[in-house]
Design an enzyme around this catalytic site. Sequence first.
Site, PDB file in Angstrom:
ATOM      1  N   GLY A  95     -23.394   1.552  40.620  1.00 17.99           N
ATOM      2  CA  GLY A  95     -23.787   0.231  39.928  1.00 17.99           C
ATOM      3  C   GLY A  95     -23.762   0.313  38.676  1.00 17.99           C
ATOM      4  O   GLY A  95     -23.564   1.465  37.937  1.00 17.99           O
TER       5      GLY A  95
ATOM      6  N   GLY B 271     -25.825  -1.239  34.966  1.00 12.10           N
ATOM      7  CA  GLY B 271     -26.868  -2.093  34.322  1.00 12.10           C
ATOM      8  C   GLY B 271     -26.828  -2.004  32.937  1.00 12.10           C
ATOM      9  O   GLY B 271     -25.858  -1.544  32.338  1.00 12.10           O
TER      10      GLY B 271
ATOM     11  N   GLY C 156     -26.418   1.643  31.401  1.00  8.94           N
ATOM     12  CA  GLY C 156     -25.275   2.350  31.549  1.00  8.94           C
ATOM     13  C   GLY C 156     -24.885   2.385  33.065  1.00  8.94           C
ATOM     14  O   GLY C 156     -25.224   1.581  33.775  1.00  8.94           O
TER      15      GLY C 156
ATOM     16  N   VAL D  94     -24.025   4.116  36.884  1.00 11.93           N
ATOM     17  CA  VAL D  94     -24.904   4.662  37.866  1.00 11.93           C
ATOM     18  C   VAL D  94     -23.841   5.440  38.788  1.00 11.93           C
ATOM     19  O   VAL D  94     -23.267   4.467  39.396  1.00 11.93           O
ATOM     20  CB  VAL D  94     -25.959   4.241  38.491  1.00 11.93           C
ATOM     21  CG1 VAL D  94     -26.637   5.252  39.633  1.00 11.93           C
ATOM     22  CG2 VAL D  94     -26.899   3.631  37.484  1.00 11.93           C
TER      23      VAL D  94
ATOM     24  N   LYS E 271     -27.497   8.530  36.444  1.00 10.34           N
ATOM     25  CA  LYS E 271     -27.267   7.477  35.679  1.00 10.34           C
ATOM     26  C   LYS E 271     -26.982   7.980  34.163  1.00 10.34           C
ATOM     27  O   LYS E 271     -27.765   8.802  33.754  1.00 10.34           O
ATOM     28  CB  LYS E 271     -28.959   7.032  35.510  1.00 10.34           C
ATOM     29  CG  LYS E 271     -28.902   5.603  34.781  1.00 10.34           C
ATOM     30  CD  LYS E 271     -30.476   5.014  34.927  1.00 10.34           C
ATOM     31  CE  LYS E 271     -30.479   3.866  34.144  1.00 10.34           C
ATOM     32  NZ  LYS E 271     -31.644   3.023  34.687  1.00 10.34           N
TER      33      LYS E 271
ATOM     34  N   ASP F 191     -40.095  -4.768  35.774  1.00  7.30           N
ATOM     35  CA  ASP F 191     -39.062  -5.373  36.309  1.00  7.30           C
ATOM     36  C   ASP F 191     -38.718  -5.317  37.902  1.00  7.30           C
ATOM     37  O   ASP F 191     -37.754  -4.924  38.179  1.00  7.30           O
ATOM     38  CB  ASP F 191     -37.822  -4.753  35.554  1.00  7.30           C
ATOM     39  CG  ASP F 191     -36.490  -5.581  35.392  1.00  7.30           C
ATOM     40  OD1 ASP F 191     -36.605  -6.761  35.964  1.00  7.30           O
ATOM     41  OD2 ASP F 191     -35.454  -5.156  34.844  1.00  7.30           O
TER      42      ASP F 191
HETATM   43  N1  LIG Z   1     -30.981   6.397  42.675  1.00  2.00           N
HETATM   44  C1  LIG Z   1     -30.193   5.439  43.076  1.00  2.00           C
HETATM   45  N2  LIG Z   1     -29.269   5.573  44.096  1.00  2.00           N
HETATM   46  C2  LIG Z   1     -28.335   4.800  44.327  1.00  2.00           C
HETATM   47  N3  LIG Z   1     -27.827   3.746  43.563  1.00  2.00           N
HETATM   48  C3  LIG Z   1     -28.457   3.767  42.410  1.00  2.00           C
HETATM   49  C4  LIG Z   1     -29.529   4.166  41.922  1.00  2.00           C
HETATM   50  N4  LIG Z   1     -30.006   3.954  40.881  1.00  2.00           N
HETATM   51  C5  LIG Z   1     -29.528   2.953  40.477  1.00  2.00           C
HETATM   52  N5  LIG Z   1     -28.431   2.778  41.359  1.00  2.00           N
HETATM   53  C6  LIG Z   1     -27.391   1.693  41.346  1.00  2.00           C
HETATM   54  O1  LIG Z   1     -27.094   1.433  39.959  1.00  2.00           O
HETATM   55  C7  LIG Z   1     -27.461   0.244  39.498  1.00  2.00           C
HETATM   56  C8  LIG Z   1     -27.978   0.164  38.108  1.00  2.00           C
HETATM   57  O2  LIG Z   1     -29.198   1.010  38.083  1.00  2.00           O
HETATM   58  P1  LIG Z   1     -30.434   0.747  37.242  1.00  2.00           P
HETATM   59  O3  LIG Z   1     -31.140  -0.594  37.584  1.00  2.00           O
HETATM   60  O4  LIG Z   1     -31.419   1.917  37.308  1.00  2.00           O
HETATM   61  O5  LIG Z   1     -29.808   0.468  35.729  1.00  2.00           O
HETATM   62  P2  LIG Z   1     -30.201  -0.138  34.659  1.00  2.00           P
HETATM   63  O6  LIG Z   1     -29.022   0.032  33.662  1.00  2.00           O
HETATM   64  O7  LIG Z   1     -31.590   0.592  34.124  1.00  2.00           O
HETATM   65  O8  LIG Z   1     -30.297  -1.621  34.928  1.00  2.00           O
HETATM   66  P3  LIG Z   1     -30.879  -3.130  33.978  1.00  2.00           P
HETATM   67  O9  LIG Z   1     -30.009  -3.497  33.151  1.00  2.00           O
HETATM   68  O10 LIG Z   1     -31.581  -3.579  35.090  1.00  2.00           O
HETATM   69  O11 LIG Z   1     -32.089  -2.481  33.192  1.00  2.00           O
HETATM   70  C9  LIG Z   1     -28.707  -0.216  40.713  1.00  2.00           C
HETATM   71  O12 LIG Z   1     -28.665  -1.632  40.755  1.00  2.00           O
HETATM   72  C10 LIG Z   1     -28.009   0.281  41.932  1.00  2.00           C
HETATM   73  O13 LIG Z   1     -27.170  -0.355  42.627  1.00  2.00           O
END
Ligand SMILES: Nc1ncnc2c1ncn2[C@@H]1O[C@H](COP(=O)(O)OP(=O)(O)OP(=O)(O)O)[C@@H](O)[C@H]1O
Length: 352
Positions: free
Chosen positions: A35, A37, A40, A42, A56, A155
């Site tokens: 994924g 976000g 960055g 993941v 991540k 969030d």
């Molecule tokens: N522990 C995990 N196991 C499996 N997939 C994960 C995990 N953590 C994150 N992901 C995947 O990665 C995506 C992005 O993760 P996360 O929300 O932590 O990123 P972010 O960059 O902080 O996002 P945001 O823009 O919402 O702040 C999640 O929606 C999920 O699909």
Amino acid sequence: MLFCAPWRKPQAESRSLSEIYKPPDGRLTKDVLLGEGGTGEVYKGRHHRRGVVAVKIANISRDEESVMRELKFLQQFGGHKNIASYYGAYYRAPLTECSSEHLEIVLEYCGGGSLHTLISRTNGQSLKETWIGYVCKEVLKGLHHIHKNRAVHRDIKSLNIMLTETAKVKTIDFGNSWDLDPQTGLCHEADGTAHWMAPEAIRQKGQRLAYDTKCDIWSLGITAIEMAEGKPPYADEYPVEHLIREAQPPRLQSNNWSQHFVSFLESCLKKDPSERGSAEELLQHPFVTQLPPKKIIRAEIENHLRTLQNRPAKKGLKGVALWSLKQLWRACTQTSAEEEAALQMALEGFSC
Ligand SMILES: Nc1ncnc2c1ncn2[C@@H]1O[C@H](COP(=O)(O)OP(=O)(O)OP(=O)(O)O)[C@@H](O)[C@H]1O
């Protein structure tokens, strides 16, 4: 006066990040992208000791303070069973002079995908009420732990709630989390995702924000509506902030849900946060206390996740039709049990 205690690098950690966090040196490999976000990407990965993990990739050149804040909350809360575990972090130096420094944050892998994916790939985009109750209960347990420690997640939404392959529920993404002011127990910084934000957490011109842990409870209520109806209230409205502040609290559109569910939502979606239930109080609500045994619900969700994994992701009608034809062809060439399963999947493919 200090309100939301801002994150500061601890004195003892005034060393550079490359000294605090070591490079992975072969201990961590990255595989498929899971994924993406704002922080960055993941990836699914493999850690030499932990086995399969999520990695991540956080760009520290872009926003070191928020990455370090997320790490602090992961370290503090990652031990709770409803929060994805934090295993450590590695430093990646920039590859060239113009590229960025990164931290590779190693987390528990949640192989069942996000709650958002579960909702969007379920027929009718509506989950069974007992599943909604189960997810709410598990998220509430994690929130109770965070709130007890005088912090807010800020969030909560289906994209930040993950499932393991065995349907355990884990909250992720502490990028917006914040410590409450130790004196007032309040937060004054605006943050979150608009459609899930509590009315009191939305900034209005000339007004000073002051909210507490109850903002997460509102977001959980909106997430429960998402699980029931496939999207949050006012999903197609932009901007939505004035509606959240001015309109009556959102309700379920259909009358087919139980009184317990309706009453649980009413407690989560009180506009006045002082009337809204706390995580501790809502854990006593019959909507989550009178559920069938957890192992039955988990087995149902686990089964459903397995079916979804065998089904193609939505690729438009042409993709689904092609995939379904392939399944039909397989059905013609297989034994009766396999034939029935393949036929079932083919039919589900057409309706997904
Ligand atoms: N522990 C995990 N196991 C499996 N997939 C994960 C995990 N953590 C994150 N992901 C995947 O990665 C995506 C992005 O993760 P996360 O929300 O932590 O990123 P972010 O960059 O902080 O996002 P945001 O823009 O919402 O702040 C999640 O929606 C999920 O699909």
